[in-house]
Design an enzyme around this catalytic site. Structure first.
Site, PDB file in Angstrom:
ATOM      1  N   GLU A 241      -3.304 -56.485 -15.363  1.00  0.00           N
ATOM      2  CA  GLU A 241      -3.619 -55.060 -15.156  1.00  0.00           C
ATOM      3  C   GLU A 241      -3.116 -54.259 -16.344  1.00  0.00           C
ATOM      4  O   GLU A 241      -2.198 -54.695 -17.037  1.00  0.00           O
ATOM      5  CB  GLU A 241      -2.911 -54.541 -13.887  1.00  0.00           C
ATOM      6  CG  GLU A 241      -3.362 -55.239 -12.625  1.00  0.00           C
ATOM      7  CD  GLU A 241      -2.556 -54.780 -11.399  1.00  0.00           C
ATOM      8  OE1 GLU A 241      -1.637 -53.956 -11.531  1.00  0.00           O
ATOM      9  OE2 GLU A 241      -2.868 -55.273 -10.313  1.00  0.00           O
TER      10      GLU A 241
ATOM     11  N   LYS B  25      -0.896 -51.414 -17.949  1.00  0.00           N
ATOM     12  CA  LYS B  25       0.354 -50.762 -17.558  1.00  0.00           C
ATOM     13  C   LYS B  25       0.204 -49.273 -17.889  1.00  0.00           C
ATOM     14  O   LYS B  25       0.186 -48.873 -19.054  1.00  0.00           O
ATOM     15  CB  LYS B  25       1.533 -51.382 -18.313  1.00  0.00           C
ATOM     16  CG  LYS B  25       2.864 -50.884 -17.804  1.00  0.00           C
ATOM     17  CD  LYS B  25       3.992 -51.722 -18.394  1.00  0.00           C
ATOM     18  CE  LYS B  25       5.345 -51.319 -17.841  1.00  0.00           C
ATOM     19  NZ  LYS B  25       5.708 -49.934 -18.063  1.00  0.00           N
TER      20      LYS B  25
ATOM     21  N   ASP C  80       1.053 -45.480 -18.284  1.00  0.00           N
ATOM     22  CA  ASP C  80       2.300 -44.825 -18.663  1.00  0.00           C
ATOM     23  C   ASP C  80       2.478 -43.543 -17.850  1.00  0.00           C
ATOM     24  O   ASP C  80       2.073 -42.459 -18.252  1.00  0.00           O
ATOM     25  CB  ASP C  80       2.265 -44.517 -20.167  1.00  0.00           C
ATOM     26  CG  ASP C  80       3.665 -44.339 -20.715  1.00  0.00           C
ATOM     27  OD1 ASP C  80       4.630 -44.548 -19.954  1.00  0.00           O
ATOM     28  OD2 ASP C  80       3.795 -43.993 -21.903  1.00  0.00           O
TER      29      ASP C  80
ATOM     30  N   TYR D 298      -1.848 -49.626  -7.320  1.00  0.00           N
ATOM     31  CA  TYR D 298      -1.782 -51.057  -7.644  1.00  0.00           C
ATOM     32  C   TYR D 298      -1.035 -51.882  -6.602  1.00  0.00           C
ATOM     33  O   TYR D 298      -0.732 -53.044  -6.830  1.00  0.00           O
ATOM     34  CB  TYR D 298      -1.200 -51.300  -9.041  1.00  0.00           C
ATOM     35  CG  TYR D 298       0.117 -50.611  -9.319  1.00  0.00           C
ATOM     36  CD1 TYR D 298       1.267 -50.941  -8.616  1.00  0.00           C
ATOM     37  CD2 TYR D 298       0.204 -49.624 -10.297  1.00  0.00           C
ATOM     38  CE1 TYR D 298       2.470 -50.311  -8.875  1.00  0.00           C
ATOM     39  CE2 TYR D 298       1.404 -48.988 -10.561  1.00  0.00           C
ATOM     40  CZ  TYR D 298       2.533 -49.330  -9.847  1.00  0.00           C
ATOM     41  OH  TYR D 298       3.713 -48.709 -10.087  1.00  0.00           O
TER      42      TYR D 298
ATOM     43  N   LYS E 123       4.509 -55.441 -23.405  1.00  0.00           N
ATOM     44  CA  LYS E 123       4.428 -54.093 -23.978  1.00  0.00           C
ATOM     45  C   LYS E 123       3.588 -54.101 -25.254  1.00  0.00           C
ATOM     46  O   LYS E 123       3.716 -55.004 -26.080  1.00  0.00           O
ATOM     47  CB  LYS E 123       5.844 -53.577 -24.304  1.00  0.00           C
ATOM     48  CG  LYS E 123       6.737 -53.440 -23.075  1.00  0.00           C
ATOM     49  CD  LYS E 123       6.366 -52.246 -22.227  1.00  0.00           C
ATOM     50  CE  LYS E 123       6.822 -50.966 -22.810  1.00  0.00           C
ATOM     51  NZ  LYS E 123       7.938 -50.324 -22.190  1.00  0.00           N
TER      52      LYS E 123
ATOM     53  N   CYS F 263      12.828 -13.662 -41.316  1.00  0.00           N
ATOM     54  CA  CYS F 263      11.498 -14.203 -41.046  1.00  0.00           C
ATOM     55  C   CYS F 263      10.822 -14.580 -42.365  1.00  0.00           C
ATOM     56  O   CYS F 263      10.766 -13.757 -43.284  1.00  0.00           O
ATOM     57  CB  CYS F 263      10.669 -13.150 -40.304  1.00  0.00           C
ATOM     58  SG  CYS F 263       8.942 -13.623 -40.155  1.00  0.00           S
TER      59      CYS F 263
ATOM     60  N   CYS G 192       7.724 -11.863 -42.784  1.00  0.00           N
ATOM     61  CA  CYS G 192       7.879 -10.415 -42.991  1.00  0.00           C
ATOM     62  C   CYS G 192       9.288 -10.026 -43.414  1.00  0.00           C
ATOM     63  O   CYS G 192       9.568  -8.837 -43.579  1.00  0.00           O
ATOM     64  CB  CYS G 192       7.467  -9.656 -41.725  1.00  0.00           C
ATOM     65  SG  CYS G 192       8.646  -9.844 -40.375  1.00  0.00           S
TER      66      CYS G 192
ATOM     67  N   CYS H 159      11.481 -14.003 -34.756  1.00  0.00           N
ATOM     68  CA  CYS H 159      11.386 -12.838 -35.624  1.00  0.00           C
ATOM     69  C   CYS H 159      11.350 -11.619 -34.709  1.00  0.00           C
ATOM     70  O   CYS H 159      10.611 -11.598 -33.722  1.00  0.00           O
ATOM     71  CB  CYS H 159      10.100 -12.914 -36.447  1.00  0.00           C
ATOM     72  SG  CYS H 159       9.655 -11.371 -37.221  1.00  0.00           S
TER      73      CYS H 159
ATOM     74  N   CYS I 199       5.250  -7.980 -37.564  1.00  0.00           N
ATOM     75  CA  CYS I 199       5.186  -9.176 -38.415  1.00  0.00           C
ATOM     76  C   CYS I 199       3.737  -9.665 -38.467  1.00  0.00           C
ATOM     77  O   CYS I 199       3.120  -9.915 -37.427  1.00  0.00           O
ATOM     78  CB  CYS I 199       6.085 -10.261 -37.843  1.00  0.00           C
ATOM     79  SG  CYS I 199       5.956 -11.798 -38.752  1.00  0.00           S
TER      80      CYS I 199
HETATM   81  S1  IVH Z   1       3.709 -53.330 -10.684  1.00  0.00           S
HETATM   82  C1  IVH Z   1       7.015 -55.184  -8.476  1.00  0.00           C
HETATM   83  N1  IVH Z   1       1.606 -52.591 -12.021  1.00  0.00           N
HETATM   84  O1  IVH Z   1       5.622 -49.810 -14.815  1.00  0.00           O
HETATM   85  C2  IVH Z   1       5.917 -54.637  -9.264  1.00  0.00           C
HETATM   86  N2  IVH Z   1       3.627 -51.415 -12.374  1.00  0.00           N
HETATM   87  O2  IVH Z   1       8.037 -50.797 -16.114  1.00  0.00           O
HETATM   88  C3  IVH Z   1       6.276 -53.360  -9.890  1.00  0.00           C
HETATM   89  N3  IVH Z   1       3.441 -49.544 -13.945  1.00  0.00           N
HETATM   90  O3  IVH Z   1       7.860 -49.084 -12.218  1.00  0.00           O
HETATM   91  C4  IVH Z   1       5.223 -52.557 -10.458  1.00  0.00           C
HETATM   92  N4  IVH Z   1       1.304 -49.786 -14.381  1.00  0.00           N
HETATM   93  O4  IVH Z   1       5.855 -47.498 -12.580  1.00  0.00           O
HETATM   94  C5  IVH Z   1       2.895 -52.373 -11.784  1.00  0.00           C
HETATM   95  N5  IVH Z   1      -0.349 -51.994 -13.131  1.00  0.00           N
HETATM   96  C6  IVH Z   1       0.930 -51.784 -12.874  1.00  0.00           C
HETATM   97  C7  IVH Z   1       1.655 -50.744 -13.505  1.00  0.00           C
HETATM   98  C8  IVH Z   1       2.995 -50.590 -13.234  1.00  0.00           C
HETATM   99  C9  IVH Z   1       2.396 -49.065 -14.611  1.00  0.00           C
HETATM  100  C10 IVH Z   1       4.811 -48.996 -14.024  1.00  0.00           C
HETATM  101  C11 IVH Z   1       5.505 -48.859 -12.701  1.00  0.00           C
HETATM  102  C12 IVH Z   1       6.764 -49.662 -12.850  1.00  0.00           C
HETATM  103  C13 IVH Z   1       6.946 -49.700 -14.331  1.00  0.00           C
HETATM  104  C14 IVH Z   1       7.784 -50.860 -14.750  1.00  0.00           C
END
Ligand code: IVH
Length: 701
Positions: free
Chosen positions: A118, A120, A122, A238, A326, A420, A423, A438, A443
């Site tokens: 999946e 991740k 942010d 998720y 990551k 400033c 001015c 300022c 200005c």
């Molecule tokens: S699974 C036990 N799936 O990443 C499983 N987390 O760094 C825990 N996050 O706290 C989470 N996308 O806030 C999962 N597809 C995804 C995610 C995801 C973002 C976040 C989540 C978690 C953090 C961990």
């Protein structure tokens, strides 16, 4: 409790609720709207109206009830059913292979398993609790064991179902028979919303959010759900739990169930049977991450089979069945040539890093804000340093650190100027604030900033009045405040750089047309600190006119929902400044809209103001009291005796001596027909009658 409401209304409300939920789903979850925003708004307005007229119709899961209740003073805490674990991170495929090795060992060599990969997202993790299909609680991750209850805020997220309903095909899953279940996922702010929010904050002189994640976090912890509702948060789900564990055999089935019952899931998720599949997909995602409309910081690899997940178990922090790979942050090192200082609309001085141009994430970066003196001190950044610049997608570039190993000698620290840079007026930094300003209202940088904001699309929308032109207008002394824009002429404009007769005429037409902008746009365009678009609308609606708003005390302002003490003080301060008062008089005289359209509409117009009517005889279509009421509702006076002041004598059947007297005095006599025609005409001028009398008295101006 819908008794006493006619069946037809019940049916219509039910239909509207279903339709609105369906269209919300199509728009916010599937990104595939079937109707225009306007049509959608119309459905919502109609439902709101029905609910206002029949309060017993209102239910907490109605689409009209996403925002409800008062702002809170603080959030309650809540203990999670099962801890919200974090994920172990890794940074290379070598480490992914090592993770896979641990999984294989943990399950035994005979066990077959697959992975779900999946994105991740942010953002921030959240747990949604449903009871009998209704959303009852939303809780942040907190420390993983207990989090904060942010239900009112999460209810405003349009992709989060308030009530679960099947969206997938009939045979996909049976309806949820669970009394309670929990959905976990990530709340995030799409890039577009983040950019919009920061643009607005910049306009309002507020500090900027560093990235979409911070702004989602800040928003979710906002105490007023009405503010949250305008921030465009979204959520990808998720995880699904019933009694603390997934109710299906695989993670994929959980996701399919979520999808079938109206939750938004990320459709990029991919089933991988081999590590090569994982690598190919993750590399593809990383290469295309900047094209996604939301920020991702990696990929999450999860063992798909729930039974195997349970066999692998968790450490106190991480599951042993999942890992986050990551992505590389988009970072590059470049040289800081200098630190310049910009002066904004509110007079705020912002230090800006002038960088040796460098490519990051597909664009060339040569400048980045350093925010304020404190940030410069925190980074210990000095002109000549090598700095690490980070950028994700279309997000504003940011200086994250200084490479001290490359620093030459001991360059002097940067200090904010005492005057400033534009001015030369004094600079003032109020105690406890991080921003220096300022102090001069004259200005040129401030004037230019104000003009730019005033002309912007969401304010007065003066097309063609951009930075370059504003520079010329101010530098050549043609414009000293926003009012001066309306005093520009063809002669003054021609002669400016790149300004021929045709462009001059176009610009003048645009400026003239902007006079018709709504009062709320004008209010926003004035650039009062902390008065963004939304606040301007609220104020315009509440006060209805500049006059009334400018007379409001901080207490009166603060009594309005959505207006806090900071906004109240700023608005009050703005209207107390003599130069602002002069400006408003000037704008009023120039013909800008100093009152709300809606207040104009809601206020009865009084076309018969100053007219006196006397009735004699019997009218066929109106009783005498009705005729009197009609006259008075249009501002006229109904009198019983004919005098010099009588404007019209209305003569019905069998008129009395008043008719003779009126004729003698030369008063205009109207028979029933012409009177009714005059009445209809006056009513049309007055506009539709409102059942709800307006609390707004007429504009004094
Ligand atoms: S699974 C036990 N799936 O990443 C499983 N987390 O760094 C825990 N996050 O706290 C989470 N996308 O806030 C999962 N597809 C995804 C995610 C995801 C973002 C976040 C989540 C978690 C953090 C961990």
């Amino acid at each position: 409790m819908e008794t006493g409401i006619p069946a037809q209304i019940l049916e219509e409300a039910d239909f509207l609720r279903k339709e609105i939920r369906r269209h919300e789903y199509l728009y916010y979850v599937c990104d595939a709207p079937e109707i225009s925003d306007r049509e959608f708004d119309r459905l919502m307005e109609r439902l709101k109206r029905l609910e206002e007229e029949n309060p017993a119709l209102v239910r907490p899961d109605s689409p009209t009830q996403r925002v409800g209740g008062e702002p809170r003073a603080e959030f309650e805490t809540f203990r999670h059913s099962a801890p919200l674990l974090s994920l172990d991170n890794c940074y290379s495929f070598q480490e992914v292979a090592e993770f896979d090795e641990r999984v294989r060992k943990g399950l035994g060599p005979e066990t077959e398993y697959s992975y779900l990969l999946e994105l991740k997202i942010d953002g921030l993790s959240i747990a949604l609790h449903y009871e009998k299909g209704q959303l009852v609680q939303a809780v942040t991750r907190g420390d993983g064991f207990q989090g904060e209850v942010v239900t009112a805020n999460v209810r405003t997220i349009r992709s989060v179902p308030l009530q679960v309903a099947r969206r997938g095909p009939e045979d996909s899953f049976s309806p949820p028979e669970w009394e309670r279940f929990e959905v976990r996922g990530e709340i995030f702010m799409p890039r577009k919303e983040f950019a919009r929010l920061n643009r607005e904050r910049e306009m309002e002189g507020e500090s900027l959010f560093a990235n979409p994640r911070n702004s989602a976090a800040g928003t979710l912890r906002t105490l007023n759900p009405k503010v949250v509702a305008h921030r465009g948060l979204d959520m990808f789900c998720y995880g699904l739990l019933v009694d603390g564990r997934p109710p299906f055999e695989t993670q994929i089935q959980c996701m399919d169930w979520l999808h079938a019952f109206g939750f938004k899931i990320n459709r990029e998720s991919t089933l991988c049977r081999t590590l090569a599949d994982v690598q190919a997909k993750a590399e593809e995602w990383e290469a295309a991450r900047a094209d996604l409309p939301y920020e991702v910081d990696g990929a999450v690899l999860k063992v798909n089979q729930v039974r195997l997940q349970e066999r692998l178990g968790s450490t106190s922090k991480f599951p042993r069945w999942a890992i986050a790979l990551k992505f590389q942050a988009h970072q590059v090192t470049t040289r800081l040539q200098d630190i310049s200082v910009q002066v904004g609309r509110t007079g705020a001085l912002t230090p800006v890093a002038e960088l040796e141009p460098v490519r990051v994430c597909g664009t060339t970066v040569s400048r980045a804000t350093l925010h304020n003196q404190d940030e410069i001190r925190r980074l210990d950044v000095r002109p000549g340093d090598f700095v690490v610049v980070e950028k994700g997608g279309d997000v504003i570039p940011k200086i994250v650190s200084v490479d001290l190993s490359l620093r030459e000698g001991n360059p002097p620290e940067f200090a904010m100027p005492l005057f400033c840079p534009v001015c030369r007026s004094a600079v003032f930094r109020p105690e406890g604030e991080v921003v220096s300003r300022c102090v001069s209202q004259e200005c040129p940088a401030r004037i230019k900033g104000n003009l730019f904001h005033f002309a912007s699309r969401r304010a007065m929308n003066v097309d063609g009045l951009g930075d370059a032109l504003i520079d010329q207008l101010v530098d050549q002394g043609l414009v000293g405040d926003i009012g001066d824009l309306y005093l520009l002429s063809r002669e003054k404009l021609i002669g400016l750089e790149r300004m021929g007769p045709k462009s001059a005429d176009n610009l003048l037409a645009e400026i003239e047309a902007s006079k018709k902008s709504d009062f709320s746009r004008l209010l926003y365009g004035l650039g009062i600190r902390f008065v963004g678009e939304r606040v301007a609308k609220v104020l315009a609606e509440h006060f209805g006119s500049m006059d009334r708003l400018s007379a409001a005390s901080p207490g009166e302002l603060e009594a309005i929902p959505e207006i806090g003490p900071r906004i109240a003080d700023s608005v009050h301060f703005f209207f107390r400044q003599p130069q602002n008062q002069d400006l408003l008089v000037k704008l009023g005289q120039l013909g800008l809209r100093m009152e709300s359209e809606c207040s104009v509409r809601r206020l009865p117009r009084l076309p018969w103001k100053g007219l006196t009517f006397v009735l004699t005889g019997t009218l066929e279509s109106l009783a005498r009291e009705e005729a009197h009421a009609a006259i008075e509702s249009l501002g006229g006076k109904a009198s019983s005796a004919v005098s010099k002041k009588t404007s019209y004598l209305v003569a019905g059947k069998d008129p009395g001596s008043k008719l003779t007297k009126a004729r003698q005095m030369g008063v205009t006599v109207l028979e029933e027909e012409p009177f009714l025609a005059l009445l209809a005409e006056a009513r049309a001028v007055a506009g539709p009658e409102e059942t709800d009398p307006s609390p707004i008295p007429p504009y004094r101006g």
